[in-house]
Write a protein that holds these residues in place. Structure first.
Motif, PDB file in Angstrom:
ATOM      1  N   GLU A 218     -59.511  -4.966 -14.197  1.00  0.00           N
ATOM      2  CA  GLU A 218     -58.766  -5.630 -15.266  1.00  0.00           C
ATOM      3  C   GLU A 218     -57.391  -4.996 -15.459  1.00  0.00           C
TER       4      GLU A 218
ATOM      5  N   GLU B 205     -64.461  -0.780 -10.153  1.00  0.00           N
ATOM      6  CA  GLU B 205     -65.041  -0.779 -11.484  1.00  0.00           C
ATOM      7  C   GLU B 205     -64.279  -1.764 -12.371  1.00  0.00           C
ATOM      8  N   GLN B 206     -65.003  -2.362 -13.310  1.00  0.00           N
ATOM      9  CA  GLN B 206     -64.454  -3.474 -14.093  1.00  0.00           C
ATOM     10  C   GLN B 206     -63.165  -3.096 -14.815  1.00  0.00           C
ATOM     11  N   LYS B 207     -63.117  -1.943 -15.449  1.00  0.00           N
ATOM     12  CA  LYS B 207     -61.924  -1.598 -16.221  1.00  0.00           C
ATOM     13  C   LYS B 207     -60.706  -1.401 -15.331  1.00  0.00           C
TER      14      LYS B 207
ATOM     15  N   GLU C 252     -61.836 -14.790 -12.817  1.00  0.00           N
ATOM     16  CA  GLU C 252     -63.212 -14.609 -13.261  1.00  0.00           C
ATOM     17  C   GLU C 252     -64.027 -15.883 -13.081  1.00  0.00           C
TER      18      GLU C 252
ATOM     19  N   LYS D 184     -69.098 -11.038 -13.489  1.00  0.00           N
ATOM     20  CA  LYS D 184     -68.264 -10.513 -12.421  1.00  0.00           C
ATOM     21  C   LYS D 184     -66.846 -11.049 -12.571  1.00  0.00           C
ATOM     22  N   LEU D 185     -65.891 -10.295 -12.063  1.00  0.00           N
ATOM     23  CA  LEU D 185     -64.487 -10.641 -12.221  1.00  0.00           C
ATOM     24  C   LEU D 185     -63.943 -11.439 -11.049  1.00  0.00           C
TER      25      LEU D 185
END
Length: 437
Positions: free
Chosen positions: A220, A215-217, A163, A157-158
Motif C-alpha cells: 500500500e 507485506e500488505q502495508k 485490489e 488481497k491487493l
C-alpha cells in the motif's frame, strides 16, 4: 409404539385410493394421532392434513359446498402457534404454491414430553428490511465485526495493480504486452522457488528479507507513492509527465482504413490554478450537431495536415482565438475503440490530449460562425460518479457542468477518466464525494 412406527402406519393409511373422500381420512387421522405426543402429531398431522385440504377438489366425491368445514379442517387439540412467533409467521391459510415457506427441524423424538411447537407448513410475512432500523443496525454492526475479525474481508488481497480482481485483470491485459507478462510470471516463479528452498533450509532471515516487500502495508505504501497524481495546485511539469506516460501505456488499437477521418483535442488547462477541461458549445446555425457541446477539432485535410496532431491544433486555432501556440503541450493520443467511435458518429475520430496552459486571464475569442461559447469544467467534477449517467448501449452522459455533455464528447471524456485518471490516486481540490471508477 415408536414415532417411526406411527409414521410408517400413517403413510400406509393415507392413500386416496383407500377412502371415498378426504374427510373420512381426516377423521381417522385425528383418532390415530391421539396416541402420539403433541410434538409428533404436530409434524405428521400438518404434513398430511394440509395437503389433503388443499387438494380436496382433486379427490373429493362429495357434492356439498367446498366452503363447508369438516373435522379435517379443524385444528388438532393442544396444538397452537408459539406466541413469540405470531408476528413473524402466518398460520396455514395459504395457497399450496406460496413461495414464502419456512422449514423447521423436527423436535427431539427421544423425549415424549408434551410440548407446543410451530405447525407445519409455516410462512413468513415480513422481510428483514421492513423491520425497525434499530434492529437492522445491530445486525449490520454484528456482520461487520465478524467480517473484520475472522471473515474473508480480513484476508483480502491487493492484487498486482488493483485490489479489485476484474479491474486488476483489465489493466494487466490492456497495458502490458504478452512478453512483458510472461517475463513477470517467470520472475515470480523464480522468487517462489527460492522461497521454498529457503524454507526447507530453515533460513528464515533470508526468507523474511525476500517476502517483506510483499507485506500488505509495504504494498500500500509503494502504490501510494507510485500512483499518486497530485493536482491540488493545478497541472505542472511533473503531473503532465505522469499523464504523458499514462497515455503511452494505453493499449494500441488495430488501425483500420476509413474514408472519413477526424481529430479532436481534449484540452487540459489551469484556471487560476485549478485543473480544468475546456469545451465548446457549437453554434445554433450549424447544420450538423447544432447547439451541442463538443471538443475542438475537425476533419483531416490531406493537403495541409501532416499528422492527426496537426489536424487537431489547426482546427482548435480556427475555432478559438487567443490561445498561444507556444503554451500548448501535446501529451499523447487517447487510444479508443475504433468500432465504438465509428458507431457513435460514423467517422474515425482520434482524440489528442493537450495542455493549453493557464487561461484564467486569457481573453479567448470563439469563432462565431462555428462556436457559440467556450467554457471550462474543473477536473474534480469528472471524478465524481454522481455526475454521470450510464445506460447500456449508450455513451455516458456528464451532467456536472453548465451544459450536458453526451455523445462522442461524453464517450471520450469517460475514456480519459477511466483509462488514464482512474489508474492513479488523484488528489484535487475540491475533493469529489464519490470517486470513479
Amino acid at each position: 409404539m415408536t414415532a417411526k412406527a406411527k409414521a410408517q402406519m400413517l403413510q400406509r393409511i393415507i392413500s386416496p385410493n383407500r377412502w371415498g373422500n378426504h374427510d373420512k381420512c381426516g377423521q381417522f387421522l385425528i383418532a390415530t394421532t391421539k396416541a402420539m405426543t403433541t410434538s409428533q402429531a404436530n409434524i405428521y398431522m400438518n404434513m398430511n392434513i394440509m395437503n389433503m385440504n388443499l387438494d380436496r377438489r382433486l379427490f373429493s366425491t362429495d357434492t356439498k359446498n367446498d366452503d363447508t368445514k369438516t373435522d379435517a379442517d379443524k385444528p388438532l387439540d393442544g396444538i397452537s402457534i408459539n406466541q413469540t412467533n405470531r408476528n413473524a409467521f402466518e398460520p396455514i391459510h395459504h395457497s399450496k404454491h406460496d413461495p414464502k415457506r419456512v422449514w423447521l427441524p423436527p423436535p427431539d423424538h427421544d423425549h415424549d414430553q408434551e410440548e407446543a411447537s410451530l405447525p407445519l407448513p409455516m410462512y413468513w410475512n415480513k422481510a428483514i428490511d421492513e423491520t425497525d432500523m434499530s434492529s437492522m443496525q445491530g445486525v449490520l454492526e454484528r456482520v461487520g465485526m465478524q467480517e473484520r475479525q475472522g471473515g474473508r474481508m480480513r484476508q483480502r488481497k491487493l492484487g498486482v495493480l488493483r485490489e479489485d480482481p476484474k479491474e486488476d485483470m483489465r489493466l494487466l491485459i490492456e497495458n502490458y504486452t504478452v512478453p512483458a507478462l510472461a517475463s513477470a510470471l517467470r520472475d515470480r516463479e523464480d522468487v517462489l522457488q527460492l522461497c521454498a528452498t529457503l524454507l526447507a533450509d530453515q533460513n528464515m532471515d533470508d526468507l523474511s528479507t525476500i517476502l517483506r516487500p510483499f507485506e500488505q502495508k509495504y504494498v500500500e505504501e509503494r502504490r501510494s507513492m507510485e500512483n499518486t497524481l497530485d493536482l491540488r495546485k493545478g497541472f505542472d511539469a511533473s503531473t503532465l509527465e505522469v499523464l504523458r506516460k499514462g497515455l503511452n501505456r494505453m493499449p494500441r488499437r488495430v488501425s483500420q482504413a476509413h474514408q472519413k477521418r477526424a481529430g479532436v483535442v481534449l484540452p487540459l488547462c489551469n484556471v487560476d490554478g485549478v485543473p480544468c477541461v475546456l469545451f465548446e458549445k457549437r453554434s445554433a446555425q450549424l447544420r450538423a450537431h447544432a447547439d451541442e457541446v463538443c471538443l475542438p477539432g475537425g476533419m483531416v485535410s490531406t493537403s495541409f495536415d501532416k499528422s492527426i496532431v496537426a489536424t487537431c491544433l489547426r482546427e482548435m486555432h480556427e475555432e478559438i482565438e487567443g490561445l498561444e501556440e507556444s503554451n500548448i503541450t501535446t501529451l499523447g493520443v487517447l487510444r479508443c475503440n475504433w468500432g465504438e467511435v465509428h458507431h457513435l458518429v460514423g467517422v474515425a475520430v482520434t482524440p489528442v490530449v493537450c495542455y493549453i496552459g493557464e487561461i484564467g486571464n486569457v481573453d479567448l475569442r470563439p469563432n462565431s460562425d462555428e462556436v457559440a461559447e467556450v467554457f471550462t469544467v474543473p477536473l474534480s467534477l469528472f471524478l465524481d460518479r454522481e455526475r454521470w449517467v450510464r445506460r447500456p448501449g449508450f455513451a455516458p452522459i456528464f451532467t456536472g457542468g453548465p451544459h450536458v455533455v453526451w455523445g462522442l464528447t461524453g464517450y471520450i471524456l469517460n475514456r480519459f477518466v477511466k483509462d488514464v485518471l482512474a489508474t492513479y490516486r488523484v488528489h484535487c481540490s475540491p475533493e469529489p464525494s464519490k470517486w470513479l471508477p
